[in-house]
Scaffold this active site. Structure first.
Site, PDB file in Angstrom:
ATOM      1  N   ASP A   1       0.718  -1.140  -0.059  1.00 16.65           N
ATOM      2  CA  ASP A   1       0.180   0.067   0.028  1.00 16.65           C
ATOM      3  C   ASP A   1       0.874   1.145  -0.018  1.00 16.65           C
ATOM      4  OD1 ASP A   1       0.536  -0.162   3.064  1.00 16.65           O
ATOM      5  OD2 ASP A   1      -0.925   1.482   2.954  1.00 16.65           O
TER       6      ASP A   1
ATOM      7  N   ASP B   1       5.640   0.285   3.033  1.00 18.51           N
ATOM      8  CA  ASP B   1       5.822  -1.071   3.988  1.00 18.51           C
ATOM      9  C   ASP B   1       5.375  -2.099   2.821  1.00 18.51           C
ATOM     10  OD1 ASP B   1       3.057  -0.757   3.517  1.00 18.51           O
ATOM     11  OD2 ASP B   1       2.712  -0.126   5.749  1.00 18.51           O
TER      12      ASP B   1
ATOM     13  N   TYR C   1      -4.677   1.916  10.901  1.00 18.72           N
ATOM     14  CA  TYR C   1      -4.129   2.205   9.808  1.00 18.72           C
ATOM     15  C   TYR C   1      -5.240   2.626   8.795  1.00 18.72           C
ATOM     16  CZ  TYR C   1      -0.624  -0.525  12.315  1.00 18.72           C
ATOM     17  OH  TYR C   1       0.490  -0.712  13.173  1.00 18.72           O
TER      18      TYR C   1
END
Length: 526
Positions: A103, A106, A254
């Site tokens: 995304d 990471d 998140y």
């Protein structure tokens, strides 16, 4: 002698002008025919097909970030510092979840923003695929879209089960390593009949429905498969209502969802476009519209809130398809269009209802985190609405006592794009790899670690803290962006400003594609 020469020159100019007039006439006729207005002036703001090199170059750059973010076994890999990764994702459930995209900086695969990325990329292709094609970017866009939808198909193994996450974000964020060599566990998270997630399931339905339109003419079997999954997921999302971030609290840190009503309307809107089934139109204009559409209240378009996008998408029907739609849906569709107009009026800087959420130099600014998402997404919607007006020959947009033209909306869209590309107080491009000056310390693991480095989860943090610029360029990354005071700190540890994301890439690709040539929106999927 001189007189004869002048006479010959005049004749030459006359012939040249005559030929030019015939050529222009032929081009105008072609454009008129394309848009179904053979007896009306061509709905284009400038020379048809003229390519704006600045935006074409930026689009080619932006498209490459999808290749940077790809997971799985890479085919025809164009990013020299990337390699195969996450090949066993999904294996514990006997699924192949190796594809998809990370995304951001990471190694997580978050289904909610990934599906939004696919939906917006599909929309951009459907509206501006011809313009992408003019600069050689249609095939890469379709390939990147399919890389995501292949993953989404595999993540939906049965009607009421959808895998919405690969990886443990807590464990993942304790590591700084390359995706090719990561060793951390890759657990799976799902929503199902007893753990609902209407928001993420409906967004995935929207992604598959819109993508089914993209592949309808080139791969009808794949398109049908996508549409089947879209219908199942929408039914699942609607019948098992609930927010995934309420039922799975650990995702709230998140990608917390603030509600699922917008995704249900968004998905139903795309399913109507994909199927022409009035059931979906009834869904968005009836009680669900009353409950969730927030008619009359402009909102920002983002991975979390799809209302403004839904309003613009449904406005498309009022511009182009009025004769084919039952009067029973007219009132609801007009409510969407009026709200879309309110969104547009809020964006135009000279409008009486212009939002004050912008920097001194005119950039829409809503959030400290990833500040560029909102201006770019807003500009994409403005470009679409401008082209809907041009194509349908709608001359004016009324904002209280003032009126504005499609060109005003396009000027706003250009202003946001130009700011991103370097027309800002820092004279810095926030699109990595574009222009002479762009940030060098992008918050991105793979870009920050030299290829061949023997790093494990923990010892790779030396690269996060290194004073040296990234050894690998995350080409095409649209960064988080500036603070409200229009400053930017070029530091790898500054994830607030320096981290890119795939959903940022989707909206900037949509915006740049709209600006690549001076032409109007297509009507191919209405």
């Amino acid at each position: 002698m001189g007189q004869k020469s002048r006479s010959k020159g005049c004749c030459g100019w006359f012939l040249a002008l005559l030929i030019l007039a015939l050529v222009v006439g032929a081009v105008v006729f072609t454009i008129r025919k394309k848009f179904g207005h053979s007896d009306k002036p061509a709905p284009v703001p400038g020379p048809p097909g003229a390519i704006e090199q600045k935006y074409a170059s930026a689009l080619k750059t932006a498209m490459q970030f999808f290749d940077v973010q790809k997971s799985g076994k890479l085919v025809n890999n164009k990013i020299t510092w990337r390699g195969d990764s996450a090949l066993k994702d999904g294996s514990q459930a006997n699924l192949d979840l190796s594809k998809g995209m990370y995304d951001a900086g990471d190694h997580m695969k978050f289904g909610f923003p990934m599906a939004f990325t696919a939906t917006v990329l599909s929309w951009a292709i459907l509206e501006y695929g011809d313009q992408m094609d003019a600069v050689g970017q249609l095939e890469p866009a379709q390939g990147s879209l399919k890389w995501i939808t292949d993953y989404l198909i595999n993540a939906h193994p049965s009607a009421n089960v959808l895998y919405i996450q690969v990886g443990d974000p807590v464990a993942d964020h304790k590591c700084w390593d390359r995706p090719e060599t990561m060793t951390e566990e890759r657990p799976l998270t799902q929503v199902n009949s007893s753990c609902s997630g209407s928001d993420v399931a409906a967004e995935t339905a929207a992604a598959m429905a819109s993508a089914s339109l993209v592949f309808k003419t080139t791969d009808s079997t794949y398109s049908s498969t996508l549409l089947k999954h879209a219908k199942q997921l929408f039914t699942f999302a609607d019948k098992n209502r609930g927010s995934y971030s309420e039922n799975i609290p650990e995702v709230q840190t998140y990608y917390n969802s603030t509600g699922y009503g917008d995704e249900l309307l968004w998905a139903a809107s795309w399913l109507y476009h994909a199927t022409d089934d009035d059931t979906y139109l009834q869904y968005v204009t009836g009680q669900n519209g009353e409950d969730f559409a927030q008619w009359g209240s402009p909102t920002w378009f983002s991975w979390d809130n799809k209302l403004a996008g839904t309003q613009v998408l449904l406005s498309r029907l009022t511009f182009f398809k009025t004769k084919d739609i039952s009067n029973s849906y007219s009132s609801g569709l007009q409510s969407y269009r009026k709200t879309a107009e309110a969104v547009m009026c809020g964006l135009l800087p000279d409008s009486p209802t212009a939002t004050k959420s912008r920097t001194d130099n005119g950039l829409i600014w809503v959030s400290d985190w990833n500040s560029l998402q909102h201006p770019v997404a807003s500009a994409f919607l403005a470009a679409l609405y401008s082209d809907y007006m041009l194509t349908s020959q709608t001359p004016k947009l009324k904002c209280d006592s003032d009126s504005f033209t499609p060109s005003d909306l396009r000027d706003f869209a250009r202003s946001q794009a130009d700011y991103v590309l370097g027309k800002n107080p820092l004279h810095t491009s926030f699109l990595v790899g574009y222009g002479d000056k762009f940030p060098q310390f992008v918050h991105h693991r793979g870009a920050s670690i030299p290829v061949g480095s023997k790093t494990s989860c923990k010892d790779g943090f030396k690269w996060l803290d290194s004073p040296d610029p990234n050894p690998n360029v995350a080409t095409g990354a649209l960064l988080g962006g500036p603070f409200l005071n229009e400053t930017y700190i070029d530091s790898r540890n500054n994830s607030r400003q320096a981290e890119p994301s795939t959903y940022n890439s989707a909206v900037i690709i949509g915006l740049l594609s709209s600006l690549v040539t001076t032409s109007s929106a297509v009507q191919s999927f209405t």
